[in-house]
Design a protein around this motif. Structure first.
Motif, PDB file in Angstrom:
ATOM      1  N   ALA C 138       1.078  -0.887  -0.059  1.00  0.00           N
ATOM      2  CA  ALA C 138       0.343   0.054   0.400  1.00  0.00           C
ATOM      3  C   ALA C 138       0.597   0.925  -0.029  1.00  0.00           C
ATOM      4  CB  ALA C 138      -0.607   0.179   1.189  1.00  0.00           C
ATOM      5  N   LEU C 139       1.990   0.962   0.641  1.00  0.00           N
ATOM      6  CA  LEU C 139       3.050   2.808   0.819  1.00  0.00           C
ATOM      7  C   LEU C 139       3.267   2.340  -0.830  1.00  0.00           C
ATOM      8  CD1 LEU C 139       4.572   2.060   3.905  1.00  0.00           C
ATOM      9  CD2 LEU C 139       2.943   3.282   3.787  1.00  0.00           C
ATOM     10  N   GLU C 141       2.080   1.623  -3.134  1.00  0.00           N
ATOM     11  CA  GLU C 141       1.093   2.254  -4.236  1.00  0.00           C
ATOM     12  C   GLU C 141       0.430   3.496  -3.980  1.00  0.00           C
ATOM     13  OE1 GLU C 141      -2.601   0.175  -3.953  1.00  0.00           O
ATOM     14  OE2 GLU C 141      -3.267   2.030  -4.906  1.00  0.00           O
ATOM     15  N   ALA C 142       0.898   4.389  -2.479  1.00  0.00           N
ATOM     16  CA  ALA C 142       0.663   5.508  -2.557  1.00  0.00           C
ATOM     17  C   ALA C 142       1.873   6.072  -2.791  1.00  0.00           C
ATOM     18  CB  ALA C 142       0.208   5.582  -1.052  1.00  0.00           C
ATOM     19  N   ALA C 143       2.909   5.577  -2.790  1.00  0.00           N
ATOM     20  CA  ALA C 143       3.423   6.390  -3.373  1.00  0.00           C
ATOM     21  C   ALA C 143       3.970   7.101  -4.276  1.00  0.00           C
ATOM     22  CB  ALA C 143       5.104   6.319  -2.926  1.00  0.00           C
ATOM     23  N   GLN C 144       3.216   5.836  -5.503  1.00  0.00           N
ATOM     24  CA  GLN C 144       3.197   6.008  -6.442  1.00  0.00           C
ATOM     25  C   GLN C 144       2.512   6.783  -7.232  1.00  0.00           C
ATOM     26  OE1 GLN C 144       2.463   2.628  -9.030  1.00  0.00           O
ATOM     27  NE2 GLN C 144       4.237   2.214 -10.971  1.00  0.00           N
ATOM     28  N   GLY C 145       1.477   7.338  -6.992  1.00  0.00           N
ATOM     29  CA  GLY C 145       0.279   7.031  -7.253  1.00  0.00           C
ATOM     30  C   GLY C 145       0.675   9.059  -7.153  1.00  0.00           C
ATOM     31  N   MET C 146       1.064   8.999  -5.964  1.00  0.00           N
ATOM     32  CA  MET C 146       1.597  10.344  -5.598  1.00  0.00           C
ATOM     33  C   MET C 146       2.118  11.408  -6.864  1.00  0.00           C
ATOM     34  SD  MET C 146       1.406  10.411  -1.740  1.00  0.00           S
ATOM     35  CE  MET C 146       1.514  11.716  -1.214  1.00  0.00           C
ATOM     36  N   GLY C 147       3.411  10.586  -7.440  1.00  0.00           N
ATOM     37  CA  GLY C 147       3.766  10.656  -8.070  1.00  0.00           C
ATOM     38  C   GLY C 147       4.802  10.669  -8.294  1.00  0.00           C
ATOM     39  N   MET C 148       5.858   9.791  -6.981  1.00  0.00           N
ATOM     40  CA  MET C 148       7.609   9.649  -7.274  1.00  0.00           C
ATOM     41  C   MET C 148       7.858   8.686  -8.251  1.00  0.00           C
ATOM     42  SD  MET C 148       7.269   8.929  -2.928  1.00  0.00           S
ATOM     43  CE  MET C 148       6.883   9.647  -1.458  1.00  0.00           C
ATOM     44  N   THR C 149       8.752   9.305  -8.328  1.00  0.00           N
ATOM     45  CA  THR C 149       9.762   8.028  -9.294  1.00  0.00           C
ATOM     46  C   THR C 149      10.333   6.882  -8.634  1.00  0.00           C
ATOM     47  OG1 THR C 149      12.128   9.506  -8.920  1.00  0.00           O
ATOM     48  CG2 THR C 149      10.419  10.819 -10.406  1.00  0.00           C
ATOM     49  N   GLN C 152      12.370   8.366  -6.158  1.00  0.00           N
ATOM     50  CA  GLN C 152      12.482   9.026  -4.694  1.00  0.00           C
ATOM     51  C   GLN C 152      11.570   8.028  -3.603  1.00  0.00           C
ATOM     52  OE1 GLN C 152       9.858  11.723  -7.597  1.00  0.00           O
ATOM     53  NE2 GLN C 152      11.139  13.498  -6.850  1.00  0.00           N
TER      54      GLN C 152
END
Lengths: 402, 216, 243
Positions: C138-139, C141-149, C152
């Motif tokens: 989930a972390l 997915e959240a990170a990716q969904g928020m636009g982290m490369t 990052q």
């Protein structure tokens, strides 16, 4: 505005290609909440994730505010959309403040500004910034975590929000509260929101529009009331449930089904005045109000006072029930059933009498759409409070116990 | 090639040393189970005692084995057992405590409270609960601790050759002092193989001892 | 809580025990014997810690990046096979590792450091890999969904959340390392093992203790040091010790 045109997703699997989303087209208008609804595996989540390109579509086009999302780099695209997931996914290594500041920092917002924004947002989701900014996720309850999750998604003030069963992991009581707060927030923010849910009640409550999916296909896309009143096929009819008309009760405010010009008397008035007024309106009963604050205190039945004398106060009986004008019809009907009555007095937040609502008015209002299927859809009045849609009362006297 | 022929020629010696090696480990870990499991169960009753016991056991674990042997020599010399079999067994016994106590403690503590509640609700007394519910559920985890202890201590026993305890370490120590690669490699391979086989064997046993309902 | 034993009682038991031991050692003339070797002890202890620092440092420098590399999705399949190999590798006794290192590299500091490096590398690689893998999906997915490369995500989410597990690996590795360093003497690596092994061979208790006691103390101190660094480095939100 989010526009999907013939969006298709085919997954390759060892047992062959699987079409998860099949030529789906619809549009989420600016500032509205669109609920993607359906049983698990129906393609709703896949559809949603194609919007922020967590899943790449196989075919079709998606436009956000008229711009093709394929023209952006996925990372840049995602930073322009808020994202909330069911597991919340707050980063446990960061404080609440740092969690909210993630996207602002990614896009290079100055720290001081991002910090200020974090405090502001926390206040907006009903958490005291003084207490919560420096806390870590593990120090929060589930409901508090999800509030922070919403705040985090709003941090960079994105025009579009993508939410994957955002309130699914919260216990029912807290869920209602958070949903209400979220709707209140949305009334000011007017974000364009795509929201995945598997709960029809949540969809009816939260959605401006509902998109119902089955096996990768979009079965129906309409306003909640239309979906409930006119399901396009047997699948949708079964999915929304046999009590779908009862669910529609949630969509209408008491104030919109209320008869506003109802007569009343004061306790000091003579009973003869009450009788005369009931005859004048053709009613079988009348509400007694307190003169100072206009709150309903009792009622007088015509059948019992026609030959009586004295003041209204002496003949007043207990008022069977009252309901707030801003409550939804479900509340009103529930109250009627509890009190074994067919009508209720309607009051405002100060307890002042505003009118009355009858069972007949409710059934009439809900039935409208079936009498004129093409036009008579009940407007979703929770956010656009318009004129009362009630026709003048004709026929038998309302409020008369059958 | 030389090494291979050395191994073939001396296979009986190697097997004999391996048996000697294993017997030290087996006796000591066996004793460690007899002490460690009851201690692990007992300390579930009190958090503070548990913390202290685990802390001391962890501290013992950080002491390098050769240093532990060294520290024991003057003490055990008082009873005439400074070097040889006894200090080796005692060292293995001490090193086995942490994995066994810790795993027992964790396993019993992690038994689902709902199960404990259910057992109580069915009218089991505390001891019955321990025997019929908690221990059966804890066995796989305790076995995992035993396995870790055995693998670690096969290595410790190899070092014990330097205090005259015998075992496969003898080949290595002789190989080093005589710069004889054949003995060195034979010893190193044999002791490694022993550790790997013990690891897999105990893993199999661990799976076998896991109640069928818990197997994945 | 009838059997609650306050910590202070334990402390007293320890202190009294230490005194008794000291009195006995004094009467046997051991303390004088040990102190007489003070210069040797200091010299060898320094050499000892150099071995730990070099081999342990190299193991961290190589092990953590290797673990990170293996945790990348592109490496997933290879990583699983490699981990199985590493798991077998960790069961090999350190004395055997040293012996094998000597047969290939001869005697001296280099084969000693190499063997120590190998022995401590495995737990670090394994824990780094597992630590990152166990970061909840989930972390990610959240990170990716928020636009982290991906980079990052690694720096801001995966590594901070895996750090506790990585440190546990480093702690295990250094414990193994420090425990094996005395053996390095056997293949000519120097260190406090010299006093221990020579003491045992010559049946000189004083010399042996002059090696064994500092070795034990250094081991406990190293462990304490790593634990302390972990305690203050791992972010508070994911640090089980910081509340």
């Amino acid at each position: 505005m989010i526009t999907l045109e013939n969006v298709t997703k085919i997954f390759e699997s060892p047992s062959g290609a699987i079409t998860a989303v099949d030529h789906v087209s619809f549009e989420v208008p600016e500032g509205e909440i669109c609920i993607l609804l359906g049983p698990s595996g129906c393609g709703k989540t896949t559809t949603m994730k194609m919007v922020n390109r967590l899943i790449e579509k196989t075919g079709g086009k998606i436009f956000v505010d008229g711009k093709d999302i394929d023209d952006y780099d996925p990372v840049t695209l995602r930073r322009t959309m808020g994202y909330v997931i069911q597991q919340i996914g707050l980063f446990p290594n960061m404080t609440v403040e740092e969690n909210i500041m993630v996207v602002p920092r990614l896009v290079g917002t100055p720290d001081a500004k991002a910090r200020k924004r974090a405090a502001e947002l926390l206040g907006m989701v009903a958490l005291d910034p003084g207490i919560f900014l420096k806390r870590f996720p593990r120090e929060l309850s589930g409901g508090q975590q999800q509030r922070v999750g919403v705040a985090r998604a709003l941090a960079a003030d994105p025009p579009v929000l993508i939410m994957d069963e955002p309130f699914g992991a919260i216990d029912p009581i807290n869920r209602e509260t958070i949903q209400d707060e979220f709707l209140k927030m949305q009334a000011n923010l007017k974000k364009t929101i795509m929201f995945v849910s598997h709960d029809i009640d949540e969809a009816v409550k939260m959605g401006d529009r509902i998109a119902i999916f089955r096996e990768g296909r979009l079965e129906q896309y309409d306003r909640p009331d239309t979906v409930l009143a006119h399901p396009t096929n047997s699948f949708v009819r079964e999915f929304v449930g046999g009590d779908r008309t009862l669910k529609r009760l949630r969509l209408v405010r008491v104030g919109d089904a209320m008869h506003p010009g109802a007569p009343y008397v004061f306790p000091e008035d003579r009973i003869g005045d009450a009788v005369a007024r009931m005859h004048e309106y053709g009613h079988r009963s009348i509400v007694v109000l307190n003169r100072e604050d206009m709150t309903p205190t009792g009622l007088i039945r015509l059948a019992e006072v026609e030959e009586a004398r004295g003041s209204c106060g002496e003949h007043a009986m207990r008022l069977p029930g009252r309901v707030h004008v801003d409550a939804d019809l479900r509340r009103a009907v529930s109250e009627m059933f509890t009190q074994d009555t067919t009508w209720l007095a309607c009051v405002d937040s100060d307890g002042r009498f505003k009118g009355h609502i009858t069972q007949r008015a409710i059934t009439h209002l809900l039935g409208e759409t079936y009498r004129h299927p093409n036009e008579g859809v009940v407007p979703d009045t929770r956010r656009q409070r318009g004129e009362a849609v009630l026709e003048p009362e004709t026929g038998p006297i309302p409020g008369a116990p059958a | 090639m030389e090494t291979v022929s050395f191994i073939v020629q001396n296979i009986d010696v190697i097997v004999e040393l391996a048996v000697e090696h294993l017997s030290i480990v087996a006796v000591a870990v066996g004793l460690a189970v007899l002490t460690g499991v009851p201690i692990g169960i007992a300390i579930t009753q009190n958090r503070q005692v548990a913390d202290t016991v685990l802390y001391v056991a962890a501290m013992v674990m950080t002491i390098p084995s050769i240093a532990l042997f060294g520290l024991m020599i003057p003490i055990l010399s008082l009873v005439g057992q400074g070097i040889g079999y006894v200090p080796a067994v005692i060292a293995v016994l001490l090193y086995s405590q942490l994995p066994i106590i810790r795993n027992t403690y964790t396993a019993i503590n992690n038994v689902d409270p709902a199960l404990r509640e259910a057992a109580r609700g069915m009218g089991m007394r505390p001891l019955q609960r321990l025997w019929r519910v908690e221990i059966p559920l804890a066995v796989p985890v305790i076995m995992a601790g035993v396995r870790v202890a055995v693998v670690i201590n096969i290595g410790v026993t190899a070092i014990a050759a330097y205090i005259g305890a015998g075992g496969l370490g003898t080949l290595i120590s002789r190989g080093i002092s005589q710069t004889d690669d054949r003995q060195l490699i034979a010893g190193a391979l044999a002791v490694s193989l022993l550790a790997i086989i013990a690891d897999y064997g105990l893993l199999a046993l661990q799976k076998k001892l896991t109640p069928r309902g818990l197997q994945v | 809580m009838g059997m609650a034993v306050p910590r202070s009682v334990w402390m007293w038991v320890l202190v009294v025990g230490a005194f008794a031991l000291g009195a006995w050692a004094q009467s046997a003339g051991l303390i004088a014997d040990i102190l007489w070797r003070w210069e040797d002890i200091v010299f060898l202890a320094r050499q000892h810690m150099q071995l730990v620092a070099i081999s342990g440092g190299l193991a961290i420098l190589v092990g953590v990046p290797l673990g990170i590399l293996l945790s990348r999705p592109a490496m997933r399949r290879m990583a699983e096979t490699l981990m199985q190999g590493l798991n077998v590798g960790t069961t090999i006794p350190t004395l055997a590792v040293l012996a094998l290192s000597m047969t290939f590299l001869g005697i001296g500091t280099v084969p000693a450091i190499f063997a120590l490096w190998i022995a401590s590398l495995l737990p670090i690689v394994r824990n780094t890999y597992i630590g990152i893998l166990e970061v909840p999906a989930a972390l990610r997915e959240a990170a990716q969904g928020m636009g982290m490369t991906n980079l990052q995500m690694l720096w801001r989410v995966e590594l901070p959340n895996a750090l506790w597990v990585i440190f546990a690996g480093i702690r295990t590795a250094l414990a193994i390392n420090v425990g094996t360093v005395p053996l390095a003497f056997l293949i000519g690596g120097g260190g406090l093992g010299e006093l221990i092994f020579t003491g045992i061979a010559l049946a000189e208790t004083g010399m042996m203790l002059a090696g064994a006691i500092p070795t034990a103390i250094l081991a406990v101190l190293t462990d304490f040091l790593v634990a302390t660094v972990a305690r203050f480095t791992v972010p508070r939100g994911v640090n089980p010790l910081a509340r």
